[in-house]
Design a protein around this motif. Structure first.
Motif, PDB file in Angstrom:
ATOM      1  N   PRO A  87       0.884  -1.163  -0.028  1.00  0.00           N
ATOM      2  CA  PRO A  87       0.046   0.128   0.075  1.00  0.00           C
ATOM      3  C   PRO A  87       0.763   1.294  -0.056  1.00  0.00           C
ATOM      4  O   PRO A  87       2.089   1.121   0.557  1.00  0.00           O
ATOM      5  CB  PRO A  87      -0.744  -0.126   1.316  1.00  0.00           C
ATOM      6  CG  PRO A  87      -0.158  -1.007   2.148  1.00  0.00           C
ATOM      7  CD  PRO A  87       0.757  -2.033   1.236  1.00  0.00           C
ATOM      8  N   VAL A  88       0.285   2.367  -0.628  1.00  0.00           N
ATOM      9  CA  VAL A  88       1.003   3.741  -0.732  1.00  0.00           C
ATOM     10  C   VAL A  88      -0.163   4.722  -0.262  1.00  0.00           C
ATOM     11  O   VAL A  88      -1.131   4.721  -0.967  1.00  0.00           O
ATOM     12  CB  VAL A  88       1.596   3.882  -2.113  1.00  0.00           C
ATOM     13  CG1 VAL A  88       2.098   5.244  -2.224  1.00  0.00           C
ATOM     14  CG2 VAL A  88       2.700   2.815  -2.542  1.00  0.00           C
ATOM     15  N   LEU A  89       0.426   5.517   0.647  1.00  0.00           N
ATOM     16  CA  LEU A  89      -0.482   6.554   1.222  1.00  0.00           C
ATOM     17  C   LEU A  89       0.061   7.949   0.602  1.00  0.00           C
ATOM     18  O   LEU A  89       1.293   8.120   0.413  1.00  0.00           O
ATOM     19  CB  LEU A  89      -0.164   6.561   2.689  1.00  0.00           C
ATOM     20  CG  LEU A  89      -1.071   5.767   3.647  1.00  0.00           C
ATOM     21  CD1 LEU A  89      -0.890   5.943   4.936  1.00  0.00           C
ATOM     22  CD2 LEU A  89      -2.710   5.548   3.172  1.00  0.00           C
ATOM     23  N   THR A  90      -0.773   8.652  -0.052  1.00  0.00           N
ATOM     24  CA  THR A  90      -0.522  10.174  -0.599  1.00  0.00           C
ATOM     25  C   THR A  90      -1.216  11.200   0.573  1.00  0.00           C
ATOM     26  O   THR A  90      -0.579  12.256   0.250  1.00  0.00           O
ATOM     27  CB  THR A  90      -1.080  10.096  -2.084  1.00  0.00           C
ATOM     28  OG1 THR A  90      -2.445   9.750  -1.972  1.00  0.00           O
ATOM     29  CG2 THR A  90      -0.377   9.118  -2.913  1.00  0.00           C
ATOM     30  N   THR A  91      -2.358  11.019   1.107  1.00  0.00           N
ATOM     31  CA  THR A  91      -2.851  12.452   1.803  1.00  0.00           C
ATOM     32  C   THR A  91      -3.567  11.528   2.862  1.00  0.00           C
ATOM     33  O   THR A  91      -4.160  10.565   2.961  1.00  0.00           O
ATOM     34  CB  THR A  91      -3.784  12.920   0.809  1.00  0.00           C
ATOM     35  OG1 THR A  91      -4.973  12.229   0.340  1.00  0.00           O
ATOM     36  CG2 THR A  91      -3.254  13.752  -0.492  1.00  0.00           C
ATOM     37  N   LEU A  92      -3.792  12.652   3.889  1.00  0.00           N
ATOM     38  CA  LEU A  92      -4.611  12.457   5.172  1.00  0.00           C
ATOM     39  C   LEU A  92      -5.436  13.799   5.020  1.00  0.00           C
ATOM     40  O   LEU A  92      -4.947  14.764   4.986  1.00  0.00           O
ATOM     41  CB  LEU A  92      -3.704  12.438   6.363  1.00  0.00           C
ATOM     42  CG  LEU A  92      -2.799  11.168   6.765  1.00  0.00           C
ATOM     43  CD1 LEU A  92      -2.188  11.442   7.963  1.00  0.00           C
ATOM     44  CD2 LEU A  92      -3.440  10.084   6.523  1.00  0.00           C
TER      45      LEU A  92
END
Length: 588
Positions: A87-92
């Protein structure tokens, strides 16, 4: 008994192994071995029904088994080795929130399907929804700091994004609306101010109010009950407890009722009663004897209710508010009279129903049902002497109509379902444009004919001869039209037979060629003129001649014999006789 394996979660993981899994089932006590296919792995016995383990390296789909001193499980519980992208996170969004937690945070990125956990630092968030590109969670509580947010799936653990825990501001309240209310509570109070998000409690003195809605600048609550006094209202959030504002509990006045309208009604109840008086706001109940009425509207001076059912008697009506119970007024239940019906208009109609029928009689108020045989009609309006309904469909036959009220069911009156008429032929399909000629109409279901129309124009002198025949006098008209018959069963259509009728202009003669001939007859005479197409007779001095209509402007006739002298030649069509032209018989 050997262990029983019923499930594994997750049921897939990376080929290199090390995926954390939970195995569920029964009979795990004393387990000595957990295998993925033929490969053993390390495990932790949590209970007789649960084991946690890390998958060994592997490929394909393998069976998961648990071995104990009692044997090895045989259930076909499978684990699939699959290559899953990390998984890759880009924004919160948002990227910060209060230390109390509870903030809904949306994590966006890629390869997010099948989330196993979302961590805020070392604390797990509660997941609300999950797609391949988004995870929505409720942030856990934390301390004033920035923490790393990560997502773990079977593909591994994502990169970290920073989430900052901030201290919540102390709430401030600036207004109460209203700032007073009854000791019984139950009224809505709007508290306005700032920093009000995430309300934990709203207190009226020491009593908690029920929170209905909450924004950063407003809280709407239901005031709790209290005693006649002034109390401090405060709001508590994770930021602390607000300043206090004063709210005053006031004692309610005892309600007083002065009138009932009407003061009597049927034992079936259901009628509206208006109770008038003073101090009637906030009604808790309206009783007719021991029975509660249904409150429809309420002001300080009036309560409108639906009377409950009762028995033939007089009962006490009272109103109860937070101020107490009012004085009593008398309401009388009267037995409803049995309805009587005296007329139906109309008393017959089409089998498809849908027509309006007016039922007249007496004691018809509060009609519960109007039946045509066993079929209920739709009630459109209702008074004591009349009920207007839409008739239901029914087969061609006689049935009975009854009205039911709280007083019982009325006497029956006959109603006739009539099949729609058909017109399949006419005695004459042509006639003069001026009308006035008699036309026989043939068809079916004609007995109750109330009107005959020629292209929308009403015929006169309608005479029903039988169910399959009637006669009528044609009105004036033009062109070709459809002849229809109307009965209580409806109006016929042109769907069957030949109901067409054509209006013709009167024939006109303008020339005879030749205009004389031998008295022995036998000469061909050309009649010139107009409207001659439908010529059905030619006469010379009243004597019929043979003829042929050549066109609308020409007829060729053979002169009959006649006495020497002048005679009148006339052409006849369904529109009538033409004008006359002279023809001279020459002596032979």
């Amino acid at each position: 008994m050997a262990p029983i394996v019923t499930g594994i979660s997750p049921n897939q993981g990376a080929p290199e192994g090390n995926t954390g899994v939970t195995i569920t089932g029964s009979g795990f006590t004393g387990a000595t071995l957990v295998r993925f296919g033929s490969t053993p792995t390390n495990f932790v016995l949590v209970s007789d029904t649960q084991i946690t383990a890390r998958t060994p390296p592997g490929s394909g789909t393998v069976m998961v088994t648990v071995t104990a001193p009692t044997g090895t499980s045989t259930q076909n519980v499978l684990f699939t080795y699959t290559t899953v992208a990390a998984p890759v996170l880009t924004t919160l969004s948002p990227a910060s929130g209060p230390t109390s937690g509870g903030t809904v945070v949306t994590l966006s990125g890629i390869n997010l399907a099948g989330v196993l956990s979302v961590k805020f630092g070392v604390n797990s968030a509660t997941m609300l929804s999950n797609t391949a590109s988004q995870v929505v969670v409720v942030a856990p509580a934390g301390v004033l700091s920035s923490v790393a947010v990560t997502v773990t799936t079977v593909g591994g653990t994502s990169n970290a994004l920073v989430y900052t825990y901030v201290a919540a501001a102390v709430p401030v309240i600036s207004g109460l609306s209203p700032s007073s209310g009854p000791v019984s509570g139950g009224n809505l109070v709007t508290v306005t101010g700032s920093n009000l998000s995430g309300v934990l409690s709203v207190k009226f003195g020491v009593n908690s109010a029920t929170v209905l809605s909450n924004t950063a600048s407003q809280v709407v609550v239901v005031a709790p009950a209290g005693s006649p006094s002034s109390v401090a209202v405060t709001v508590t959030t994770v930021g602390g407890t607000s300043n206090a504002l004063v709210y005053t509990y006031v004692a309610a006045a005892v309600p007083v009722i002065s009138g009932l309208s009407p003061s009597s009604g049927p034992v079936s109840g259901g009628n509206l009663v208006t109770v008038t008086g003073s101090n009637l706001s906030g009604v808790l109940s309206v009783k007719f004897g021991v029975n509660s009425a249904t409150v429809l509207s309420n002001t300080a001076s009036q309560v409108v209710v639906v009377a409950p059912a009762g028995s033939p008697s007089s009962v006490a009506v009272t109103v109860t508010t937070v101020g107490g119970t009012s004085n009593a007024l008398v309401y009388t239940y009267v037995a409803a009279a049995v309805p009587v019906i005296s007329g139906l208009s109309p008393s017959s109609g089409p089998v498809q129903g849908g027509n309006l029928v007016t039922v007249t009689g007496s004691n018809l108020s509060g009609a519960i049902s109007v039946k045509f045989g066993n079929n209920p009609a739709t009630v459109l309006s209702n008074t004591a002497t009349q009920v207007v309904v839409t008739a239901p469909a029914g087969p061609p036959s006689a049935t009975t109509v009854t009205v039911t009220t709280a007083g019982g069911t009325s006497n029956p009156l006959p109603y006739f379902y009539v099949a729609a008429p058909t017109v399949n032929d006419l005695s004459a399909h042509f006639g003069p444009a001026t009308g006035g000629n008699t036309v026989a109409v043939f068809g079916s279901n004609l007995t109750l004919a109330s009107a005959v129309s020629f292209g929308g124009n009403p015929a006169t002198a309608v005479l029903v001869i039988s169910d399959s025949q009637l006669t009528a006098t044609a009105p004036a008209g033009a062109g070709t039209v459809v002849v229809t018959v109307t009965t209580p069963g409806g109006t016929s259509t042109a769907a069957t037979g030949n109901p067409y009728y054509t209006y013709l202009a009167a024939p006109v003669l303008s020339s005879l060629t030749p205009s004389h001939g031998p008295d022995l007859g036998g000469d061909a005479i050309v009649l010139g003129g107009s409207n001659l197409t439908y010529t059905d007779a030619v006469t010379f001095g009243g004597v019929s001649a043979s003829f042929a209509a050549v066109s609308d402007t020409q007829v060729v006739a053979t002169s009959p014999g006649g006495a020497p002298g002048t005679v009148n030649v006339v052409a006849h069509t369904p529109a009538g006789d033409s004008n006359v032209l002279p023809y001279v018989y020459d002596p032979s």
